[in-house]
Design a protein around this motif. Structure first.
Motif, PDB file in Angstrom:
ATOM      1  N   HIS A  15     -34.168  35.270  33.702  1.00 46.37           N
ATOM      2  CA  HIS A  15     -32.709  35.307  33.727  1.00 46.37           C
ATOM      3  C   HIS A  15     -31.999  33.963  33.586  1.00 46.37           C
ATOM      4  CE1 HIS A  15     -32.363  39.568  34.791  1.00 46.37           C
ATOM      5  NE2 HIS A  15     -33.411  39.400  35.581  1.00 46.37           N
ATOM      6  N   LYS A  19     -26.947  35.572  30.160  1.00 46.79           N
ATOM      7  CA  LYS A  19     -26.197  36.714  30.664  1.00 46.79           C
ATOM      8  C   LYS A  19     -25.891  37.606  29.465  1.00 46.79           C
ATOM      9  CE  LYS A  19     -21.924  33.991  30.509  1.00 46.79           C
ATOM     10  NZ  LYS A  19     -20.791  33.465  31.316  1.00 46.79           N
ATOM     11  N   PRO A  20     -25.516  38.845  29.682  1.00 44.90           N
ATOM     12  CA  PRO A  20     -25.228  39.712  28.540  1.00 44.90           C
ATOM     13  C   PRO A  20     -24.212  39.072  27.602  1.00 44.90           C
ATOM     14  CG  PRO A  20     -25.305  41.003  30.543  1.00 44.90           C
ATOM     15  CD  PRO A  20     -25.408  39.569  30.971  1.00 44.90           C
ATOM     16  N   ASP A  21     -24.440  39.225  26.316  1.00 44.84           N
ATOM     17  CA  ASP A  21     -23.558  38.636  25.313  1.00 44.84           C
ATOM     18  C   ASP A  21     -22.133  39.193  25.493  1.00 44.84           C
ATOM     19  OD1 ASP A  21     -23.048  37.154  22.811  1.00 44.84           O
ATOM     20  OD2 ASP A  21     -22.659  39.149  22.006  1.00 44.84           O
ATOM     21  N   GLY A  25     -22.411  42.774  24.344  1.00 45.10           N
ATOM     22  CA  GLY A  25     -23.138  43.349  25.465  1.00 45.10           C
ATOM     23  C   GLY A  25     -24.639  43.271  25.297  1.00 45.10           C
ATOM     24  N   ALA A  26     -25.124  42.615  24.250  1.00 44.70           N
ATOM     25  CA  ALA A  26     -26.566  42.502  24.012  1.00 44.70           C
ATOM     26  C   ALA A  26     -27.250  41.906  25.237  1.00 44.70           C
ATOM     27  CB  ALA A  26     -26.826  41.634  22.790  1.00 44.70           C
ATOM     28  N   ARG A  27     -28.317  42.552  25.702  1.00 45.38           N
ATOM     29  CA  ARG A  27     -28.995  42.087  26.923  1.00 45.38           C
ATOM     30  C   ARG A  27     -29.950  40.945  26.633  1.00 45.38           C
ATOM     31  NH1 ARG A  27     -29.407  39.806  30.283  1.00 45.38           N
ATOM     32  NH2 ARG A  27     -29.791  40.138  32.500  1.00 45.38           N
ATOM     33  N   GLN A  28     -30.683  41.004  25.534  1.00 51.13           N
ATOM     34  CA  GLN A  28     -31.554  39.893  25.154  1.00 51.13           C
ATOM     35  C   GLN A  28     -30.708  38.799  24.515  1.00 51.13           C
ATOM     36  OE1 GLN A  28     -33.867  37.706  25.502  1.00 51.13           O
ATOM     37  NE2 GLN A  28     -35.543  39.231  25.331  1.00 51.13           N
TER      38      GLN A  28
END
Length: 428
Positions: A15, A19-21, A25-28
């Motif tokens: 982590h 953080k989410p884009d 909202g992209a998690r990776q």
């Protein structure tokens, strides 16, 4: 990442820095494959170029994907900041660049990767710099090598190729007494096994090509700054303590405090040397780091088993792995690398150089490559390859004797690795 209690290593390796884009909202972490960034207005651009505001200007300097990697490695090492670059060798130059000047020198351990010895003994001469190589087990020799022109002390935490463990606490005291930064290459150990800053290091360098990425796909380097060194305590480091002409007299240490080295490395080092990490390479390394602790546990467990087996083989003269109880560095390793000493070590064959060559040609599961830290087990004869540029005296000092084979133990089934070594040794 803000929270009431510090996160553990396993959490940070997934982590930290990310953080989410916010746009998708992209998690990776996305690969920001762009050279440049649109400024809000002229004032915004001027503030960025004048170092009055932090942001993205041009990907030779900073890139969002690369920045996440820098923040993640800094978090894992316990540093104040980091800068990523194109390779481990680039990281070494980036580390000493703000510190050096014509006529200045670095005191370096004799136990270093052969390419580093060549870089320090030959290439840096073209900048007017020099290096003095000393056995870092001899602290009096380290002290004696330091003179008025010395600007840094350099070593590896776990040395390539032999797996020798440096007494970082002792060396740090020598460097600190001389008012000098200690630079530690932590490539072989990784921050999971060793945290040099906790032992007094000022800067930590990595070849991210190795264990951090862990899959042999990209090259990269990282320099982590502890943020604890007082660059203004003497006149030895004018690049950081004195006015910088390119920024209208700005003093990096006075302006940026603990982040001075990191800002200088980006604003001047990457700007002018251009040894930039590409965002796709950073992305591969970020994915590799997510499993770093898991991989290092397996590397260590396999290495202990394989090294123990080799130690008892009739054709093997000696094994250098510090994780063995028989190693002269076993007690030191427990203090410097309490979770294990990694997967890198050497072993000597009783029949010498020719036997090493035949052995390397006979392995099947081990890959004969000039790399280490891969999930795959790797082998090489250092004296004829990675350390071939050195004199035999330098090879022996580095632990790359002509009768020695270097192995990087991967995460395969240890019994399969032993079987491969057994059949290869049978052929010599």
């Amino acid at each position: 990442m803000s929270q009431e209690r510090p996160y553990g290593f396993d959490t940070l390796q997934i982590h930290a820095g990310a953080k989410p884009d916010p746009a998708t909202g992209a998690r990776q972490v996305p690969i920001y494959q762009t050279t440049s960034y649109v400024f809000r207005d002229a004032a915004h651009a001027a503030a960025l170029f004048g170092l009055k505001e932090v942001g993205f200007i041009y990907s030779r300097l900073t890139n969002p994907t690369v920045q996440v990697l820098a923040e993640r490695v800094a978090a894992l090492e316990g540093g104040a900041g980091a800068v990523c670059c194109s390779s481990g060798h680039a990281a070494q130059i980036m580390a000493i660049f703000p510190l050096m000047g014509p006529g200045r020198n670095v005191v370096a351990s004799t136990r270093l990767y052969g390419g580093t010895v060549t870089q320090f003994s030959q290439t840096i001469k073209r900048f007017g710099w020099s290096a003095k190589f000393v056995d870092f087990d001899d602290l009096d020799a380290v002290r004696a090598a330091i003179d008025d022109d010395t600007r840094a002390v350099f070593c590896e935490s776990v040395a390539n190729p032999g797996g020798y463990v440096t007494d970082l606490d002792a060396v740090a005291k020598v460097a600190d007494a001389a008012g000098l930064p200690l630079i530690v290459d932590n490539t072989s150990a990784t921050p999971y096994l060793c945290r040099p800053i906790e032992h007094g290091a000022t800067l930590v360098v990595h070849s991210a090509t190795k264990y951090l990425t862990g899959n042999g796909t990209v090259t990269g380097g990282v320099v982590v700054d502890s943020g604890t060194f007082d660059w203004s305590a003497s006149d030895k480091f004018p690049s950081l303590s004195q006015p910088e002409p390119a920024y209208h007299g700005l003093k990096f240490h006075e302006t940026f405090g603990p982040a001075a080295f990191t800002f200088h490395s980006i604003a001047i080092g990457l700007r002018d040397l251009g040894m930039t990490m590409n965002p796709q390479g950073a992305h591969y390394t970020l994915m590799g780091i997510e499993t770093l602790s898991l991989r290092m546990q397996k590397h260590c467990a396999n290495a202990v088993k394989v090294a123990g087996w080799l130690e008892n083989h009739p054709k093997v003269a000696r094994v250098t792995y510090a994780g063995l109880p028989s190693s002269p560095y076993a007690e030191r390793a427990k203090r410097i690398c309490p979770k294990g000493t990694g997967g890198l070590f050497t072993f000597a064959l009783k029949d010498g150089y020719d036997a090493c060559v035949r052995f390397v040609d006979a392995v099947q599961l081990f890959s004969h490559v000039a790399n280490l830290g891969d999930t795959r087990s790797l082998v090489i004869h250092s004296a004829s390859t990675t350390h071939a540029q050195l004199t035999e005296e330098q090879q022996i000092a580095a632990g790359a004797n002509p009768d020695v084979v270097r192995v990087s133990i991967g995460i395969e089934d240890a019994d399969d690795l032993i079987a491969d070594l057994d059949q290869a040794l049978a052929q010599i």
